[in-house]
Design an enzyme around this catalytic site. Structure first.
Site, PDB file in Angstrom:
ATOM      1  N   TYR A   1       0.868  -1.183   0.000  1.00 19.66           N
ATOM      2  CA  TYR A   1       0.000   0.000   0.000  1.00 19.66           C
ATOM      3  C   TYR A   1       0.902   1.228   0.000  1.00 19.66           C
ATOM      4  CZ  TYR A   1      -3.988   2.938   1.575  1.00 19.66           C
ATOM      5  OH  TYR A   1      -4.966   3.881   1.694  1.00 19.66           O
TER       6      TYR A   1
ATOM      7  N   LYS B   1      -1.456  -1.372  -4.015  1.00 18.33           N
ATOM      8  CA  LYS B   1      -2.561  -0.412  -3.984  1.00 18.33           C
ATOM      9  C   LYS B   1      -1.916   0.950  -4.180  1.00 18.33           C
ATOM     10  CE  LYS B   1      -6.344   1.577  -1.296  1.00 18.33           C
ATOM     11  NZ  LYS B   1      -7.091   1.598  -0.008  1.00 18.33           N
TER      12      LYS B   1
END
Length: 297
Positions: free
Chosen positions: A141, A169
């Protein structure tokens, strides 16, 4: 469930965590998961930013995973569940990986270390150590405006060589960086946008899918945009996005997931819009805007 790199695509929902009277609201959670089990989603993320994961204790997180898994299985939906993890101490995160091994998660969404701002070499060593300590897949992330550090593409591509670092992400907030990552990434490494307002443009530039908090609302409409792009219907996808684009702006008008929880509460999917400090419910002004939008759907 084993999730291969090639299977990591589509629309993933970072599920909110319902609370009531200070506790995890189990009835609302079951109702919520049953609702989304009927939607064309490709995966769930639990206990991440949208799920207020940093305010959950271990027992609550384990219960969150257990209930979600049970409801999905009862609905006949065998889709992956990833658990959100974050922290600035590599050793503690390794222990978290070990502690959650028996919880039945299929993989992890792990944020870059926050506040400490390590070098690119430090980031590479951090994620390498985590990958060495779990057999499950990891999605990185990258969200520098929250963590204070940006994982650059050179480092990301080195990490993509690890067999169980399967995707990112992408919330780097730099369109050029995102585009270059899509251009140069391995075919089996997934770039999933986490920038809801730029969902359509990320897909048109080659992103493999998205992890979208906004997809709590009008889920099938978000999925349909990607389906139309994959089918070559670019005008149709753009027309759909033009009708949908104001929704993420509304849902992120105040710190997330306040607006999403308020919407789901008013729609009857959860019993309370309660959040845990330092997060607070939406203002009266935003509540009024959500009520008006609900009336239009």
């Amino acid at each position: 469930m084993e999730t291969s790199r090639s299977a990591l695509q589509g629309i993933w929902l970072p599920l909110i965590t319902p609370f009531r009277d200070g506790a995890l609201d189990e009835p609302s959670l079951r109702r919520l998961v049953a609702h989304y089990a009927a939607q064309p989603l490709d995966g769930f993320i639990l206990g991440a930013t949208t799920g207020e994961g940093m305010s959950l204790d271990d027992d609550e997180t384990e219960l969150l995973v257990s209930i979600t898994r049970a409801v999905l299985e009862a609905a006949g939906r065998h889709i992956p569940i990833y658990l959100g993890l974050s922290g600035s101490d590599t050793r503690k995160l390794v222990k978290a990986l070990d502690r959650t091994t028996a919880w039945g998660v299929d993989g992890y969404l792990i944020a870059c270390p926050y506040y400490t701002r390590p070098s690119q070499l430090g980031l590479f060593a951090h994620f390498s150590a985590l990958a060495d300590n779990t057999a499950r897949p990891i999605i990185i992330y990258n969200i520098p405006y929250r963590t204070g550090v940006n994982l650059g593409n050179e480092t990301m591509l080195r990490l993509a060589e690890r067999p169980n670092i399967v995707g990112v992400k992408d919330c780097c907030a730099d369109p050029a960086q995102s585009f270059d990552l899509v251009r140069h990434k391995p075919a089996d490494f997934a770039v999933l946008t986490g920038e809801d307002p730029f969902y359509h443009s990320a897909l048109t530039q080659g992103a493999d899918g998205a992890i979208l908090a906004s997809a709590h609302i009008r889920t099938a409409d978000f999925v349909a945009i990607r389906d139309k792009l994959l089918a070559g219907d670019q005008p149709g996808a753009l027309a759909d996005w033009q009708r949908l684009a104001d929704l993420p702006r509304l849902l992120f008008a105040e710190p997330s997931p306040g607006a999403i929880k308020h919407w789901l509460w008013r729609a009857g999917l959860i019993d309370s819009p309660e959040m845990r400090l330092p997060m607070v419910p939406v203002s009266e002004v935003l509540a009024g805007r959500i009520e008006a939008a609900l009336g239009e759907t």
